[in-house]
Write an enzyme that holds these catalytic residues in place. Sequence first.
Site, mmCIF file in Angstrom:
data_model
loop_
_atom_site.group_PDB
_atom_site.id
_atom_site.type_symbol
_atom_site.label_atom_id
_atom_site.label_comp_id
_atom_site.label_asym_id
_atom_site.label_seq_id
_atom_site.Cartn_x
_atom_site.Cartn_y
_atom_site.Cartn_z
ATOM 1 N N ALA A 128 5.404 11.091 6.295
ATOM 2 C CA ALA A 128 6.532 10.958 7.235
ATOM 3 C C ALA A 128 6.394 9.738 8.147
ATOM 4 C CB ALA A 128 6.657 12.233 8.080
ATOM 5 N N GLY A 133 15.287 15.228 20.203
ATOM 6 C CA GLY A 133 15.151 16.466 20.970
ATOM 7 C C GLY A 133 14.485 17.591 20.197
ATOM 8 N N VAL A 150 -3.509 12.962 2.697
ATOM 9 C CA VAL A 150 -3.167 14.279 2.123
ATOM 10 C C VAL A 150 -4.222 14.747 1.125
ATOM 11 C CG1 VAL A 150 -0.654 14.290 2.456
ATOM 12 C CG2 VAL A 150 -1.620 13.158 0.421
ATOM 13 N N ASN A 188 6.050 14.982 0.186
ATOM 14 C CA ASN A 188 6.734 13.697 -0.012
ATOM 15 C C ASN A 188 5.760 12.518 -0.175
ATOM 16 O OD1 ASN A 188 9.047 11.610 0.535
ATOM 17 N ND2 ASN A 188 7.529 11.229 2.139
ATOM 18 N N SER A 215 10.480 12.056 -9.263
ATOM 19 C CA SER A 215 11.128 10.744 -9.362
ATOM 20 C C SER A 215 12.079 10.747 -10.543
ATOM 21 C CB SER A 215 10.081 9.647 -9.557
ATOM 22 O OG SER A 215 10.732 8.438 -9.910
ATOM 23 N N TYR A 257 2.347 6.438 -12.974
ATOM 24 C CA TYR A 257 3.160 6.993 -11.878
ATOM 25 C C TYR A 257 4.183 7.978 -12.439
ATOM 26 C CZ TYR A 257 6.781 7.073 -8.214
ATOM 27 O OH TYR A 257 7.714 7.463 -7.272
ATOM 28 N N ALA A 275 4.299 9.525 -15.335
ATOM 29 C CA ALA A 275 3.711 10.696 -15.987
ATOM 30 C C ALA A 275 3.214 11.706 -14.954
ATOM 31 C CB ALA A 275 2.568 10.264 -16.900
ATOM 32 N N THR A 281 14.596 20.736 -10.605
ATOM 33 C CA THR A 281 14.471 19.365 -10.100
ATOM 34 C C THR A 281 15.874 18.812 -9.918
ATOM 35 O OG1 THR A 281 12.337 18.958 -11.162
ATOM 36 C CG2 THR A 281 13.661 17.022 -10.617
HETATM 37 N N1 LIG Z 1 11.200 4.560 -2.998
HETATM 38 C C1 LIG Z 1 11.569 4.958 -4.218
HETATM 39 O O1 LIG Z 1 12.249 4.232 -4.968
HETATM 40 C C2 LIG Z 1 11.159 6.310 -4.728
HETATM 41 C C3 LIG Z 1 11.794 6.803 -5.876
HETATM 42 C C4 LIG Z 1 11.428 8.043 -6.372
HETATM 43 C C5 LIG Z 1 10.448 8.763 -5.724
HETATM 44 N N2 LIG Z 1 9.835 8.261 -4.615
HETATM 45 C C6 LIG Z 1 8.808 9.064 -3.978
HETATM 46 O O2 LIG Z 1 9.205 9.357 -2.668
HETATM 47 C C7 LIG Z 1 8.060 9.507 -1.836
HETATM 48 C C8 LIG Z 1 8.166 8.617 -0.623
HETATM 49 O O3 LIG Z 1 8.294 7.280 -1.078
HETATM 50 P P1 LIG Z 1 8.651 6.060 -0.118
HETATM 51 O O4 LIG Z 1 9.447 5.121 -0.947
HETATM 52 O O5 LIG Z 1 9.167 6.548 1.165
HETATM 53 O O6 LIG Z 1 7.180 5.429 0.052
HETATM 54 P P2 LIG Z 1 6.590 4.548 1.248
HETATM 55 O O7 LIG Z 1 5.409 3.847 0.668
HETATM 56 O O8 LIG Z 1 7.642 3.701 1.854
HETATM 57 O O9 LIG Z 1 6.111 5.635 2.303
HETATM 58 C C9 LIG Z 1 5.096 6.535 1.933
HETATM 59 C C10 LIG Z 1 4.457 7.121 3.181
HETATM 60 O O10 LIG Z 1 3.420 7.996 2.721
HETATM 61 C C11 LIG Z 1 2.232 7.681 3.415
HETATM 62 N N3 LIG Z 1 1.081 7.950 2.539
HETATM 63 C C12 LIG Z 1 0.736 7.275 1.434
HETATM 64 N N4 LIG Z 1 -0.392 7.789 0.926
HETATM 65 C C13 LIG Z 1 -0.755 8.803 1.740
HETATM 66 C C14 LIG Z 1 -1.844 9.695 1.747
HETATM 67 N N5 LIG Z 1 -2.805 9.638 0.821
HETATM 68 N N6 LIG Z 1 -1.903 10.640 2.718
HETATM 69 C C15 LIG Z 1 -0.942 10.692 3.682
HETATM 70 N N7 LIG Z 1 0.110 9.859 3.724
HETATM 71 C C16 LIG Z 1 0.193 8.916 2.760
HETATM 72 C C17 LIG Z 1 2.307 6.217 3.772
HETATM 73 O O11 LIG Z 1 1.481 5.886 4.880
HETATM 74 C C18 LIG Z 1 3.794 6.078 4.082
HETATM 75 O O12 LIG Z 1 4.086 6.350 5.424
HETATM 76 C C19 LIG Z 1 6.858 9.190 -2.728
HETATM 77 O O13 LIG Z 1 6.318 10.373 -3.254
HETATM 78 C C20 LIG Z 1 7.475 8.369 -3.831
HETATM 79 O O14 LIG Z 1 6.714 8.414 -5.018
HETATM 80 C C21 LIG Z 1 10.186 7.056 -4.090
#
Ligand SMILES: NC(=O)c1ccc[n+]([C@@H]2O[C@H](COP(=O)([O-])OP(=O)(O)OC[C@H]3O[C@@H](n4cnc5c(N)ncnc54)[C@H](O)[C@@H]3O)[C@@H](O)[C@H]2O)c1
Length: 265
Positions: A26, A66, A76, A102, A154, A172, A174, A254
């Site tokens: 987050a 708020g 994580v 997430n 994804s 990624y 898979a 999903t």
């Molecule tokens: N951006 C896209 O196109 C996309 C598409 C499909 C799925 N996703 C998925 O959505 C999720 C969020 O993606 P995003 O684009 O916001 O990524 P992002 O890299 O912009 O943000 C990810 C956040 O997760 C945190 N993070 C990373 N590894 C961590 C760990 N080991 N422990 C705790 N926090 C950790 C990071 O510090 C960051 O704040 C991911 O699971 C990603 O695979 C993203």
Amino acid sequence: MSRLPVPNINGNLFDVTGKVVAITGAGQGIGRTLAEGFASAGAKVVAVDLNGDLLDETKAILDKAGADSATVTTDVAAENAPDRIVEACMDLGGRVDCLMNNAGIMSYTDPRTIADEELDRMIEINFKAPIRIMRAVFPVMEQQRYGSVINTGSSWSSRASVFNQSGGGVDYCAVKAGLQSYTRGAAQAMAEHHVRVNAIAPGGVDTPMHAHHRDFLMEYEKYIPLGRMTVAEDLVGTSIYLASDASAYITGQTIHVNGGMIMVD
Ligand SMILES: NC(=O)c1ccc[n+]([C@@H]2O[C@H](COP(=O)([O-])OP(=O)(O)OC[C@H]3O[C@@H](n4cnc5c(N)ncnc54)[C@H](O)[C@@H]3O)[C@@H](O)[C@H]2O)c1
């Protein structure tokens, strides 16, 4: 087995007021927007991230909205992360209504050359950590006879990745497909306790995750039937839906939020 309560259609089915929602990753990107969306909808938010500075910024946004909120700075994949997340939820609101797994990382390494360390880290963060956090929240949700887990898959995972054009993204996709599969199995295992487990599958979102190949990502905009790339805000409604009683009869699914980029049954 007790019967699943029937949703009350005379109230606001989408109400998440006061629900305790834990969101990993987050600190920025999709996770930060989800945290803000849930906070604005009246939920109590536990924001989790590896990066404490980013998490402080998210906390300021939640305060401005708020919302009652708390932060947990942790990888994580850390051994004690699941327990710390559950503890923070219990401290904040005495329960865990929703877990959004997430946090995730991306890889573009060619499948012919990916090193064990990179593969292990991908599996640790994108697959094993969500499973370990679910394992920690499931007993709480089972006792509550209520709970919703939302795993982040994804849209790329339901087909060979478009990113495979450059020879990467294979691991990624898979691993995300594996999490979507795990979602179905966990949903089946937890259904009798009225605990639901679903996944959202975003299309390409222009977040810091794609900072190094943004132009490549944005190339795909022209193929999106609804006319633009996915933005993080697009994921908020689906997530609130899956956390709320509006989706009380939905589990093991999903849901693709991708503007029609990939259309699946
Ligand atoms: N951006 C896209 O196109 C996309 C598409 C499909 C799925 N996703 C998925 O959505 C999720 C969020 O993606 P995003 O684009 O916001 O990524 P992002 O890299 O912009 O943000 C990810 C956040 O997760 C945190 N993070 C990373 N590894 C961590 C760990 N080991 N422990 C705790 N926090 C950790 C990071 O510090 C960051 O704040 C991911 O699971 C990603 O695979 C993203």
